[in-house]
Design a protein around this motif. Structure first.
Motif, PDB file in Angstrom:
ATOM      1  N   TRP B  43      -1.937   5.659  18.728  1.00  0.00           N
ATOM      2  CA  TRP B  43      -1.540   6.859  19.473  1.00  0.00           C
ATOM      3  C   TRP B  43      -2.759   7.723  19.769  1.00  0.00           C
ATOM      4  CZ3 TRP B  43       3.189   8.426  21.391  1.00  0.00           C
ATOM      5  CH2 TRP B  43       4.277   7.597  21.064  1.00  0.00           C
ATOM      6  N   VAL B  70      -6.114   8.349  10.987  1.00  0.00           N
ATOM      7  CA  VAL B  70      -6.988   8.492  12.160  1.00  0.00           C
ATOM      8  C   VAL B  70      -7.979   7.333  12.189  1.00  0.00           C
ATOM      9  CG1 VAL B  70      -8.799   9.892  13.237  1.00  0.00           C
ATOM     10  CG2 VAL B  70      -6.720  10.985  12.342  1.00  0.00           C
ATOM     11  N   VAL B 121      -7.676   9.088  18.009  1.00  0.00           N
ATOM     12  CA  VAL B 121      -6.903   7.852  18.060  1.00  0.00           C
ATOM     13  C   VAL B 121      -6.418   7.563  16.647  1.00  0.00           C
ATOM     14  CG1 VAL B 121      -6.936   5.426  18.725  1.00  0.00           C
ATOM     15  CG2 VAL B 121      -8.457   7.048  19.890  1.00  0.00           C
ATOM     16  N   ALA B 122      -5.108   7.345  16.513  1.00  0.00           N
ATOM     17  CA  ALA B 122      -4.561   7.205  15.163  1.00  0.00           C
ATOM     18  C   ALA B 122      -3.422   6.201  15.158  1.00  0.00           C
ATOM     19  CB  ALA B 122      -4.081   8.563  14.649  1.00  0.00           C
ATOM     20  N   ARG B 125       1.816   8.837  15.945  1.00  0.00           N
ATOM     21  CA  ARG B 125       1.737  10.069  16.727  1.00  0.00           C
ATOM     22  C   ARG B 125       1.502  11.262  15.808  1.00  0.00           C
ATOM     23  NH1 ARG B 125       6.123  12.522  21.121  1.00  0.00           N
ATOM     24  NH2 ARG B 125       4.582  13.817  22.176  1.00  0.00           N
ATOM     25  N   ALA B 128      -2.109  11.336  14.678  1.00  0.00           N
ATOM     26  CA  ALA B 128      -2.969  11.779  15.776  1.00  0.00           C
ATOM     27  C   ALA B 128      -2.903  13.298  15.903  1.00  0.00           C
ATOM     28  CB  ALA B 128      -2.547  11.107  17.081  1.00  0.00           C
ATOM     29  N   TRP B 284       0.180   7.339  24.744  1.00  0.00           N
ATOM     30  CA  TRP B 284       0.153   8.812  24.719  1.00  0.00           C
ATOM     31  C   TRP B 284       1.420   9.311  25.391  1.00  0.00           C
ATOM     32  CZ3 TRP B 284      -0.057  11.884  29.268  1.00  0.00           C
ATOM     33  CH2 TRP B 284      -0.224  13.264  29.058  1.00  0.00           C
TER      34      TRP B 284
END
Lengths: 271, 794
Positions: B43, B70, B121-122, B125, B128, B284
């Motif tokens: 995400w 992350v 970027v993780a 969601r 992130a 996203w």
């Protein structure tokens, strides 16, 4: 719109909720209908460590009329208030004001106790409970106590509830005298730009969104008690208020509106 | 009005059929971006500048990288080498247009609140979002340019390398001396200035992106909640240097766009780059609050319109001058939005002389771009408000001033003073019908009675007639306007062996009901059940050619391509049928799904038999290929010009300033209609969206460039509770520019309703001395206008 990590416990009774608040401390928050708290959490403006979910404390749901008093459980939804024939007969102002909160989805989830405990000056129900001269019942580790609505709202989003207290219920007098709720907004679902709740022909007048707390229009009440007509009484509706400024209204326009709406409410209530 | 000039004979076109799309949408079966199940996807969350204008001294991602989940975090500098080209602007309207370099992640400076300055970027969601809080950016806030006037002054130059905030000036003045002379000679010279506030498009589904790479063969699938998968594919290939044949773009179910998904966005290119870099799917999803700052906004211009007229109010010249807000950067078609209105500031009035000039400037606000109507609502607003001012000056009614100036029906096709050719029109009947629907005379009498009685609840009537240009667009005309692409549309019609039908279209629906309408067009001609027609779209692997959906183009351009492809298939089927019947193809007719020989009722073969014969290919005429399939790319010879008349009735409480829309009538003419129910739905929604600009919606910014209406509590999108029952009808004046005689209806309601409501508001308050009103006409704005005019009961 992604909330921060949060702990979660369920409390299916007042006692369990009080115990959970005691266990988890200041950073715990009670969750009732979630219509104010959840949006704040999603914006990360509220970051409780633990949510104490009272959603299934069914003992706190319901409306009963006993003599001159209407008792309402804190978890009674706006929709239940709106559609209760008993409430419509005993206290039509409160039933009507509940029908003006948000939209149907909000009214099905949102609760009377949640709305009062959140103490938002822009909410409809606190002004109605103020106008009605209601009493709030708070339960803590040491038992229950009663707080007059007039003493309950202490600051912006702040109430007289202690950190380890739960708002269990609300009592309002049976009130079938002249009443009116004038809610002025731009869309049906919105908070009031200004709202005025009048009970018993003007004996009680509550104001929405005219300061940092829900307010009682004491000067208007006094003028009505002194025999003033609607127009004269309404002239003092903005006295002692400190209305906020936002996209919809600046303070001067709110002061104008509150006088207009108070007069209309008093006329509608037969003052 | 009756339809006398219809090319449809199958009994299906013209029916109010329920939409095929709706069962899947209503049951949740339809899949939107956020519904996609992509195992292992990372995400993305965007760190957005909280400042409208700030130098970025440093970006420290170290704390973010320590957050659980992350995977990576990047600043603009970290990704600087990733981009082959800046984000595209496809419409350089002038050769010397100034266009600042715009990269997905800002480098050195943030130019609006919402500009992406870093990404996280993780693995989820939530992680992130947690990571965002760990990115530390050292900003040096700079003075923000918020108003277009401040921008024009160049007090602060936002893009230093450009040396100015002015992006371009675009004049359209065929006869400057003539215009000047007309104004000198005019009996009436009206000058009015109007401001179109910024609007937030707010489709029901915010944007979203997901990219699935195949690292070893280089394939990449980009899912985006977009109106333009085909244009996006070309632009993404150019921006990122991905070989176009390796790129597939899919727009899954898309929950509305209103123009805001007619774009190539930073997040799309960013997710592609991150998917390439990490070799796994990347996604996203935009939040509503994020959308308020990072999705394009609409309108945002100041316009001055001048009307020259003789003593009878007959227009002799129109001059319009615009100052338009592009926001911080030029998005995909933003510079061209004023041009889509540039030709229409004389409305549907017969005016010999015309002058239009637009200057566009940069501000430190969210970029603007096309929003439902794009340029045409603005033009219609200016001329229709101006016509009311002219009516007052001349001393005639708002209806009469319009009737005196309508382009006469016999002048069509009409050579407009701006250089267009209006295809067809018949304006007076539409106005007459709208007046009839609203009960014009009775309402006028009611208004007079209230005024005589001294009522503080004022009644106002507002007319807006309109003509618009849609069906974008003839490619050669687009070339003359410097647009970077064509305006054609592609269609394939394929009759399968079992006589079921596939239609492949480049038009990309996002709520319009294309599947229903395209099925009806094809079924009407072939004599099959519309449910036996499957419409395939929105995936560049299935529909490789297309120019997508915007500008009310899908029916008149995409639908025409389908019509023509259907004709081609019928022609081929007729050749095979003739072979089977031992007749001449030209003697055959296809009726109710059966080919028969004219004059020989017994000689017939069903289309199903022909389809199977085309499939087996056992006995085809010489030179005829197996299967029934045809592809057509249609480039329209002209725009289409829908028109109509709308009338709004408002009540205004003088004491509070509250405006209540109490009645609304509209008579629209979009030529022949395929599905009247869908037409009505477009008109309903369009009207409400235009009323919203008049009464409710505004992207409010403070002096620092902070958006103060970034959620749906503060940004007043109307709900069903604000809508009224509208009185709708239509006239039918077919367009001669396409074989179906269709025009377009997606934007008409929005174009007409804003000026109708505002004219009604001003009409209501005229006795109080009010002559103008800013949008939105909020209660406080209205009350203040009444007070400023010296009136207002308390």
């Amino acid at each position: 719109m992604i909330p921060a990590a949060v702990g979660y416990v369920r409390a299916d009774s007042v006692e369990a909720a009080v115990a959970a608040l005691g266990e988890h401390g200041d950073e715990a928050k009670l969750l009732a209908g979630g219509q104010s708290l959840i949006p704040l959490m999603r914006l990360r403006l509220a970051r409780p460590s633990v949510l104490v979910d009272m959603g299934r404390a069914n003992d706190l749901r319901g409306i009963s009329v006993d003599g001159d008093t209407v008792s309402i459980g804190a978890l009674t939804s706006h929709s239940d208030l709106e559609h209760s024939a008993e409430l419509a007969a005993a206290c039509p102002l409160l039933a009507h004001v509940a029908s003006q909160v948000g939209d149907p989805a909000v009214r099905h989830r949102g609760t009377l106790g949640g709305s009062l405990a959140h103490a938002d000056p822009a909410s409809d129900l606190p002004a109605a409970v103020l106008a009605l001269g209601g009493t709030l019942v708070a339960t803590g580790p040491g038992g229950s106590r009663e707080i007059a609505a007039t003493d309950f709202f202490t600051g912006f989003l702040e109430s007289a509830l202690a950190a380890d207290e739960v708002l269990a219920g609300v009592r309002v007098p049976v009130s079938t005298g002249g009443w009116s709720y004038q809610k002025f907004n731009r869309r049906a679902q919105d908070w009031a730009i200004v709202g005025v709740a009048v009970a018993e022909g003007g004996a009680g007048v509550g104001l929405v969104n005219m300061g940092s707390t829900p307010l009682r229009a004491s000067a208007v009440e006094a003028a009505v008690a002194g025999g003033a007509g609607a127009s004269d009484a309404a002239a003092s509706a903005a006295e002692g208020t400190e209305p906020p400024s936002d996209n919809n209204a600046d303070p001067a326009y709110r002061e104008h509106l509150v006088r207009v709406l108070t007069e209309r409410a008093l006329v509608a209530a037969g003052a | 009005m009756t339809v006398t000039d219809t090319p449809f004979a199958g009994g299906i076109v013209g029916e109010a059929r329920l939409r095929k799309e709706d069962p899947a949408l209503l049951t949740g079966e339809a899949k939107f971006i956020d519904d996609l199940d992509l195992p292992g996807a990372l995400w993305v969350a965007c760190v957005r500048s909280p400042h409208a204008h700030a130098r970025i001294n440093s970006v420290d991602t170290s704390e973010a990288l320590a957050v659980a989940g992350v995977v990576a975090a990047y600043s603009g500098e970290d990704l600087a080498d990733t981009w082959v080209a800046p984000l595209p602007c496809a419409w350089p309207v002038t050769d010397d247009m100034k266009n600042p370099a715009h990269f997905p992640v800002a480098q050195g400076k943030a130019n609006y609140a919402g500009d992406i300055v870093a990404v996280v970027v993780a693995t989820s969601r939530y992680a992130a979002a947690d990571g965002l809080e760990g990115v530390v950016v050292d900003y040096e806030p700079l003075d923000a340019v918020v108003s277009i006037e401040d921008a024009e002054s160049d007090r602060v130059v936002i893009h230093e390398d450009l040396g100015t905030n002015v992006s371009y000036e675009w004049p359209l003045i065929p006869d400057p001396e003539g215009v000047d002379a007309a104004f000198e000679a005019a009996e009436h010279h009206i000058t009015e200035t109007y401001v179109h506030q910024r609007l937030i498009p707010a489709p029901m589904e915010p944007r979203g992106v997901a990219v699935v790479p195949a690292p070893h063969n280089g394939d990449m699938t980009l899912y985006s909640s977009t109106q333009i998968p085909h244009v996006l594919k070309v632009m993404a290939a150019l921006t990122l240097g991905v070989p176009e044949q390796k790129l597939r773009v899919i727009a899954p179910s898309v929950g509305g766009g209103f123009g805001c998904k007619l774009n190539v966005y930073a997040e799309e290119i960013l997710c592609m780059a991150l998917a390439q870099r990490h070799g796994v799917p990347v996604r996203w999803t935009e939040s509503r609050t994020e959308a308020a700052g990072s999705t394009i906004q609409g309108r945002a211009q100041r316009q001055t319109i001048e009307l020259a007229a003789d003593a009878d109010g007959k227009l002799t010249a129109v001059r319009a001058t615009l100052l338009a807000d592009m926001g911080a950067y030029l998005q995909l078609v933003a510079p061209g939005v004023p041009l889509l209105g540039a030709f229409l500031y004389h409305g549907l009035y017969d005016v010999p002389l015309y002058s239009f000039t637009c200057k566009s400037v940069f501000t430190n606000l969210t970029p603007t771009d096309a929003y439902r109507g794009a340029g045409r609502p603005e033009a219609t607003y200016a001329i229709e408000r101006g016509m009311d001012a002219l009516a007052v000056a001349v001393g005639v009614g708002a209806d009469e001033i319009r009737s005196r100036n309508f382009i006469p029906t016999e002048k069509f096709p009409y050579d407009s003073p701006a250089g267009l050719v209006f295809d067809s029109g018949n304006y007076q009947p539409a106005l007459d019908r709208a007046k009839e629907l609203i009960g014009w005379d009775a309402r006028m009498a009611e208004q007079a009675e209230r005024r005589a009685a001294g009522s503080t609840t004022h009644l106002g009537l507002g007319i807006s007639t309109y003509v618009e240009m849609c069906g974008l667009a003839p490619s050669r005309v687009l070339a003359s306007l410097n647009y970077g692409a064509g305006g054609w549309e592609s269609a394939t019609v394929r009759i399968l062996p079992t006589c079921k039908v596939q239609v492949v279209t480049g038009a990309t629906p996002h709520g319009q009901g294309h599947e229903t309408c395209w099925s009806m067009i094809v079924a009407d001609r072939l004599g099959v059940d519309p449910d036996d027609v499957e419409v395939l779209h929105s995936d560049t692997a299935i529909s490789p050619l297309g120019m997508d959906t915007y500008g009310s183009r899908s029916l008149s351009v995409g639908g025409t391509a389908i019509w023509m492809a259907t004709e081609k298939v019928v022609e081929k089927a007729a050749t095979i049928a003739a072979h089977m019947l031992e007749a001449n193809p030209e003697d055959l007719e296809l009726t109710g799904g059966v080919f028969s020989v004219k004059g020989s009722p017994d000689a017939e073969v069903p289309l199903a038999g022909v389809a199977f014969a085309a499939f087996t290919a056992h006995d085809l005429p010489d030179g005829v290929e197996p299967n029934l399939q045809a592809q057509v790319t249609w480039d329209p010879p002209n725009f289409t010009f829908p028109f109509g008349a709308h009338i709004a009735v408002v009540e205004i409480d003088e004491v509070t300033g509250a405006v209540d829309l109490i009645d609304y009538a509209a008579c629209d003419d979009c030529g022949n209609q395929i599905n009247p129910m869908i037409v009505e739905g477009q008109v309903h929604g369009g009207i409400v969206q235009g009323v919203a600009q008049a009464l409710w919606e505004e992207a409010v910014y403070d002096e620092d460039g902070q958006c103060r209406s970034a959620n749906l509590a503060d940004y007043l999108v109307p709900s069903a509770a604000e809508c009224i029952d509208m009185k709708l009808d239509h006239t039918v004046t077919p367009s001669p520019t396409n074989p179906m005689g269709v025009k377009g209806i997606g934007e008409a309601g929005t174009i007409a309703s804003t000026p109708a409501v505002m004219n009604a508001v001003v009409d209501a308050l005229r006795p109080l001395g009010v002559t103008g009103m800013a949008m939105p006409a909020s209660p406080m704005t209205v009350r203040r206008a009444i007070e400023a005019a010296g009136g207002g009961a308390s």
